[in-house]
Design an enzyme around this catalytic site. Structure first.
Site, PDB file in Angstrom:
ATOM      1  N   CYS A   2       0.839  -1.195   0.000  1.00 22.50           N
ATOM      2  CA  CYS A   2       0.000   0.000   0.000  1.00 22.50           C
ATOM      3  C   CYS A   2       0.882   1.257   0.000  1.00 22.50           C
ATOM      4  O   CYS A   2       1.991   1.250   0.520  1.00 22.50           O
ATOM      5  CB  CYS A   2      -0.937   0.122   1.193  1.00 22.50           C
ATOM      6  SG  CYS A   2      -1.983  -1.310   1.439  1.00 22.50           S
ATOM      7  N   ARG A  27       3.069   0.342  -5.340  1.00 25.59           N
ATOM      8  CA  ARG A  27       3.004  -0.326  -4.035  1.00 25.59           C
ATOM      9  C   ARG A  27       1.698  -1.093  -3.837  1.00 25.59           C
ATOM     10  O   ARG A  27       1.546  -1.825  -2.864  1.00 25.59           O
ATOM     11  CB  ARG A  27       3.136   0.713  -2.918  1.00 25.59           C
ATOM     12  CG  ARG A  27       4.431   1.459  -2.936  1.00 25.59           C
ATOM     13  CD  ARG A  27       4.454   2.443  -1.798  1.00 25.59           C
ATOM     14  NE  ARG A  27       4.483   1.764  -0.528  1.00 25.59           N
ATOM     15  CZ  ARG A  27       5.577   1.377   0.093  1.00 25.59           C
ATOM     16  NH1 ARG A  27       6.749   1.609  -0.449  1.00 25.59           N
ATOM     17  NH2 ARG A  27       5.518   0.773   1.250  1.00 25.59           N
ATOM     18  N   TRP A  75      -3.055  -2.547  -1.541  1.00 24.36           N
ATOM     19  CA  TRP A  75      -2.766  -3.928  -1.911  1.00 24.36           C
ATOM     20  C   TRP A  75      -3.346  -4.751  -0.775  1.00 24.36           C
ATOM     21  O   TRP A  75      -2.837  -4.732   0.343  1.00 24.36           O
ATOM     22  CB  TRP A  75      -1.263  -4.130  -2.039  1.00 24.36           C
ATOM     23  CG  TRP A  75      -0.880  -5.473  -2.555  1.00 24.36           C
ATOM     24  CD1 TRP A  75      -0.821  -5.857  -3.866  1.00 24.36           C
ATOM     25  CD2 TRP A  75      -0.487  -6.609  -1.783  1.00 24.36           C
ATOM     26  NE1 TRP A  75      -0.427  -7.167  -3.946  1.00 24.36           N
ATOM     27  CE2 TRP A  75      -0.216  -7.658  -2.688  1.00 24.36           C
ATOM     28  CE3 TRP A  75      -0.347  -6.855  -0.432  1.00 24.36           C
ATOM     29  CZ2 TRP A  75       0.193  -8.922  -2.277  1.00 24.36           C
ATOM     30  CZ3 TRP A  75       0.064  -8.110  -0.016  1.00 24.36           C
ATOM     31  CH2 TRP A  75       0.330  -9.133  -0.948  1.00 24.36           C
ATOM     32  N   ASN A 101      -0.762   1.555   6.016  1.00 24.36           N
ATOM     33  CA  ASN A 101       0.006   0.533   5.306  1.00 24.36           C
ATOM     34  C   ASN A 101       0.613  -0.371   6.371  1.00 24.36           C
ATOM     35  O   ASN A 101       1.275   0.118   7.278  1.00 24.36           O
ATOM     36  CB  ASN A 101       1.107   1.220   4.487  1.00 24.36           C
ATOM     37  CG  ASN A 101       2.129   0.231   3.970  1.00 24.36           C
ATOM     38  OD1 ASN A 101       1.805  -0.920   3.697  1.00 24.36           O
ATOM     39  ND2 ASN A 101       3.371   0.677   3.831  1.00 24.36           N
ATOM     40  N   GLY A 102       0.370  -1.675   6.255  1.00 27.14           N
ATOM     41  CA  GLY A 102       0.895  -2.608   7.250  1.00 27.14           C
ATOM     42  C   GLY A 102      -0.192  -3.565   7.699  1.00 27.14           C
ATOM     43  O   GLY A 102      -1.213  -3.697   7.030  1.00 27.14           O
ATOM     44  N   GLU A 485      16.358 -16.185 -12.271  1.00 23.97           N
ATOM     45  CA  GLU A 485      15.927 -14.792 -12.400  1.00 23.97           C
ATOM     46  C   GLU A 485      15.208 -14.553 -13.741  1.00 23.97           C
ATOM     47  O   GLU A 485      14.195 -13.848 -13.794  1.00 23.97           O
ATOM     48  CB  GLU A 485      17.145 -13.855 -12.241  1.00 23.97           C
ATOM     49  CG  GLU A 485      16.881 -12.375 -12.438  1.00 23.97           C
ATOM     50  CD  GLU A 485      15.823 -11.784 -11.516  1.00 23.97           C
ATOM     51  OE1 GLU A 485      15.382 -12.448 -10.582  1.00 23.97           O
ATOM     52  OE2 GLU A 485      15.419 -10.640 -11.779  1.00 23.97           O
ATOM     53  N   LYS A 489      11.373 -13.256 -14.037  1.00 16.40           N
ATOM     54  CA  LYS A 489      11.003 -12.050 -14.775  1.00 16.40           C
ATOM     55  C   LYS A 489       9.822 -12.330 -15.689  1.00 16.40           C
ATOM     56  O   LYS A 489       8.854 -11.580 -15.739  1.00 16.40           O
ATOM     57  CB  LYS A 489      12.155 -11.540 -15.645  1.00 16.40           C
ATOM     58  CG  LYS A 489      13.228 -10.700 -15.064  1.00 16.40           C
ATOM     59  CD  LYS A 489      12.840  -9.430 -14.376  1.00 16.40           C
ATOM     60  CE  LYS A 489      12.287  -9.648 -13.009  1.00 16.40           C
ATOM     61  NZ  LYS A 489      13.144  -9.444 -11.864  1.00 16.40           N
ATOM     62  N   GLU A 492       6.472 -13.262 -13.730  1.00 16.94           N
ATOM     63  CA  GLU A 492       5.844 -12.214 -12.927  1.00 16.94           C
ATOM     64  C   GLU A 492       5.193 -11.128 -13.770  1.00 16.94           C
ATOM     65  O   GLU A 492       4.182 -10.568 -13.370  1.00 16.94           O
ATOM     66  CB  GLU A 492       6.822 -11.603 -11.913  1.00 16.94           C
ATOM     67  CG  GLU A 492       7.892 -10.702 -12.487  1.00 16.94           C
ATOM     68  CD  GLU A 492       8.685  -9.962 -11.405  1.00 16.94           C
ATOM     69  OE1 GLU A 492       9.894  -9.803 -11.565  1.00 16.94           O
ATOM     70  OE2 GLU A 492       8.077  -9.526 -10.417  1.00 16.94           O
ATOM     71  N   HIS A 509      16.892 -34.921 -13.977  1.00 15.48           N
ATOM     72  CA  HIS A 509      16.357 -35.501 -12.739  1.00 15.48           C
ATOM     73  C   HIS A 509      14.856 -35.243 -12.615  1.00 15.48           C
ATOM     74  O   HIS A 509      14.307 -35.330 -11.519  1.00 15.48           O
ATOM     75  CB  HIS A 509      17.106 -34.928 -11.531  1.00 15.48           C
ATOM     76  CG  HIS A 509      18.553 -35.309 -11.526  1.00 15.48           C
ATOM     77  ND1 HIS A 509      18.992 -36.564 -11.168  1.00 15.48           N
ATOM     78  CD2 HIS A 509      19.659 -34.623 -11.911  1.00 15.48           C
ATOM     79  CE1 HIS A 509      20.301 -36.622 -11.296  1.00 15.48           C
ATOM     80  NE2 HIS A 509      20.736 -35.452 -11.757  1.00 15.48           N
ATOM     81  N   LYS A 608       5.313  -3.736  -5.414  1.00 21.46           N
ATOM     82  CA  LYS A 608       6.755  -3.501  -5.497  1.00 21.46           C
ATOM     83  C   LYS A 608       7.469  -3.904  -4.217  1.00 21.46           C
ATOM     84  O   LYS A 608       8.532  -4.503  -4.244  1.00 21.46           O
ATOM     85  CB  LYS A 608       6.989  -2.017  -5.789  1.00 21.46           C
ATOM     86  CG  LYS A 608       8.446  -1.635  -5.887  1.00 21.46           C
ATOM     87  CD  LYS A 608       9.075  -2.252  -7.109  1.00 21.46           C
ATOM     88  CE  LYS A 608      10.542  -1.949  -7.233  1.00 21.46           C
ATOM     89  NZ  LYS A 608      11.186  -2.925  -8.138  1.00 21.46           N
TER      90      LYS A 608
END
Ligand code: M6R
Length: 613
Positions: A2, A27, A75, A101-102, A485, A489, A492, A509, A608
């Site tokens: 948020c 955010r 969020w 926020n939290g 990575e 990318k 996401e 395997h 983010k």
């Protein structure tokens, strides 16, 4: 998660708050809202969906202008994204509004108590308890004290902002384990979750610490402890420019940030690389910390997501070149695993934001066990940066896109710096190798610029495979993390695609069972001691008619006969290759996502900065 914003001053409040929220949308963006105090009292507007939905609603139903306002982009954690759950949340009287926020961990208990006292709740959020709790205390205390008293009863994390019609000239804010900064302008003042939100107005910033509160009026901010003791703190001037926080003509922040990598790496190296004297330079505090690292028996790197992948590259670097024993752990596992920590352990957090909840908790736990702590971090004054014994800032500038790009390559660059410094300081590297790697480090910004010329090839390859729905990414040694990575990318930012990264040697395997005709496999195969081994893995995929997209070193003629699509990066030592390989991997993901019409800068369900567990 948020984003929150507060403004007191003479500028049009609604526009100022909306514009600042626009810079915080990374955010969270499942709903948004604002509250403004004007001559008629408190006006609140909120809407589910992106900020643009709220902006349209405000256009249709304008708010009479005022002098003070707060805003929020959400969020969701408690309560689905909806109008009722969007912030701001008001008390029973509707004259007091809160953005947060939290997570208020004891909200259920507080809610039961407040319900018993007759408070009426509307939303399913944890945040609404703050509004009612302040209302309850304000029955017998002035608002500033009621606000602080309420905060003392909260467990969990918060950055919170409150306005009330009873105090029309002051805005109240506070933080605990969630970021909140104060912007000081001329005859105006701001609070925000992050600096880019207010760069248009001021660069004079005060960082609020945990369990501190601020009262904001046009005359400026006044800081207090939650116990009400005044705090004196002067603003610092941040160097970030307004344009750094904007797209500058690129269609997405992600693409802009990909192209900023040469200068981000330059910034990470700036003032630290002294090739003329053949040495690396750190500020006194960091140097003192690093110079005593030989007392450390184990270095534990903790991080999340992309930063964790940077940590994995760091493990190869630090173990092989600086010969330090290194463990790398996901911060979310580390904090609950009961790791063996004491003063002979050093814990290194890698984090772009410096606010990731799990990484912060991991550092706090390490400190509690007496371990030494350090961070590689981008955001100055962030919670983690302030928690650790020493910080190596990456200085990559603000990263707005959810997908981390320049933060990653600058983190790996910082790890390279750290490795080379320690290897030399503790005499663990032959001089010739040291010189070669120092030259490589100096050349990095130029080589990264060159690596970005792979854009056309990455774009053309992306067009060819944009219709695929499953991808594998494979690499070995330093480029095993590159494979992880690259896959992260792609998945996401392009939510219709599943991508998985593996160590190439793991292929047989299990994962190889899925390979069939046309299944795309991205190989990260620059020149390295395991090059031949990777070529064998390419052969294995080809034998099953998979399609091989190969990222190889320039001038590698041999690889052309194995690659269905080839993207090259400049030749470099394997040590630096993950940094250069990141460029085509990011560009490929970007163009595949773009071809699929994805919302690249704001992928669904992501934010983010993950400031909650
Ligand atoms: O701010 P941090 O570096 O601590 O963030 C950690 C992860 O949330 C982050 O790297 C995330 O995985 C990236 N946005 C992915 O691109």
């Amino acid at each position: 998660m948020c984003g929150i914003v507060g403004y007191v001053g003479k500028k049009p409040v609604v526009e100022t708050v909306l514009e600042a929220l626009g810079r915080l949308e990374y955010r969270g963006y499942d709903s948004a809202g604002l509250a403004v105090l004007n001559a008629r009292g408190l006006a609140v507007r909120k809407r589910p969906g992106k900020l643009s939905v709220l902006a349209d609603a405000v256009k249709r139903e304008p708010i009479r202008s005022g002098h003070l306002g707060i805003g929020h982009t959400r969020w969701a954690t408690h309560g689905e994204p909806s109008e009722i759950n969007a912030h701001p949340h008001t008390d029973c009287s509707g004259s007091l509004a809160v953005v947060h926020n939290g997570i208020v961990e004891n909200y259920a208990e507080l809610k039961t108590r407040l319900l018993a006292k007759g408070h009426r709740f509307r939303s399913k959020t944890d945040t609404e308890v703050i509004a009612h709790l302040v209302e309850e205390h304000a029955k017998r205390l002035p608002l500033d004290r009621a606000f602080r008293q309420a905060l003392k009863e909260l467990r969990g994390s918060y950055a919170v902002c409150l306005v009330s019609a009873k105090e029309p000239h002051r805005l109240f804010g506070a933080r605990n384990s969630s970021p909140l900064i104060i912007g000081v302008g001329k005859g105006e003042a701001f609070v925000a979750s992050d600096v880019p939100a207010i760069l248009d107005h001021t660069r004079r910033i005060i960082y609020l610490n945990d369990r501190e509160a601020v009262e904001l009026s046009a005359a400026g901010p006044k800081l207090f402890t939650l116990e009400g003791r005044p705090i004196r703190r002067s603003p610092t001037t941040v160097a970030w420019t307004v344009s750094a926080a904007r797209k500058e003509g690129f269609p997405h922040f992600m693409l802009k940030e990909i192209h900023e990598q040469p200068s981000a790496i330059e910034q990470t190296l700036a003032n630290r690389l002294d090739p003329a004297r053949g040495r690396l330079v750190f500020d006194r505090r960091t140097k003192r910390f690093l110079d005593t690292l030989d007392a450390t028996e184990k270095l534990v790197i903790i991080a999340c997501g992309t930063a964790y992948h940077a940590g994995l590259v760091g493990e190869y670097m630090l173990e092989e070149v600086a010969r330090l024993p290194v463990d790398v752990d996901l911060a979310s596992e580390f904090r609950y695993r009961g790791p063996q920590l004491d003063r002979r352990t050093t814990v290194l957090a890698i984090t772009q934001s410096g606010e990731t909840a799990d990484t912060l908790a991991g550092i706090q736990m390490a400190k509690a066990h007496g371990a030494r702590t350090m961070a590689i971090c981008n955001v100055m004054g962030s919670s983690i940066a302030r928690e650790v014994d020493a910080v190596l800032y990456t200085h990559a500038g603000p990263e707005i896109a959810v997908a981390s790009t320049k933060a990653y390559t600058s983190q790996v660059t910082a790890l390279a710096l750290l490795t080379l410094y320690l290897a030399k300081h503790f005499r663990r590297i032959p001089l010739a190798q040291w010189r070669r790697l120092l030259d490589g480090l100096e050349a990095l910004p130029r080589l990264m610029r060159q690596a970005l010329t792979s854009e056309a090839a990455a774009k053309a390859t992306a067009a060819k495979y944009a219709g695929a729905r499953n991808f594998y990414y494979l690499g070995r040694r330093y480029n095993f993390p590159s494979a992880l990575e690259g896959a992260l990318k792609l998945k996401e930012i392009c939510p219709v695609i599943h991508a998985e990264g593996y160590a190439a040697g793991e292929m047989k395997h299990g994962p190889i069972s899925l390979i069939r005709k046309g299944w795309p496999v991205v190989f990260v195969a620059p020149q390295s001691p395991v090059y031949e081994k990777v070529v064998s893995n390419i052969e294995e995929v080809r034998a099953r008619h998979g399609s091989c997209i190969v990222i190889a070193s320039e001038g590698d003629a041999h690889i052309t006969r194995y690659a269905d699509s080839l993207i090259t990066i400049p030749k470099t030592d394997e040590f630096f290759s993950p940094i250069l390989a990141a460029a085509p991997l990011q560009l490929f993901a970007y163009y595949v996502a773009d071809a699929n019409g994805a919302d690249i800068d704001q992928p669904p369900n992501l934010a983010k900065s993950v400031t909650v567990e």
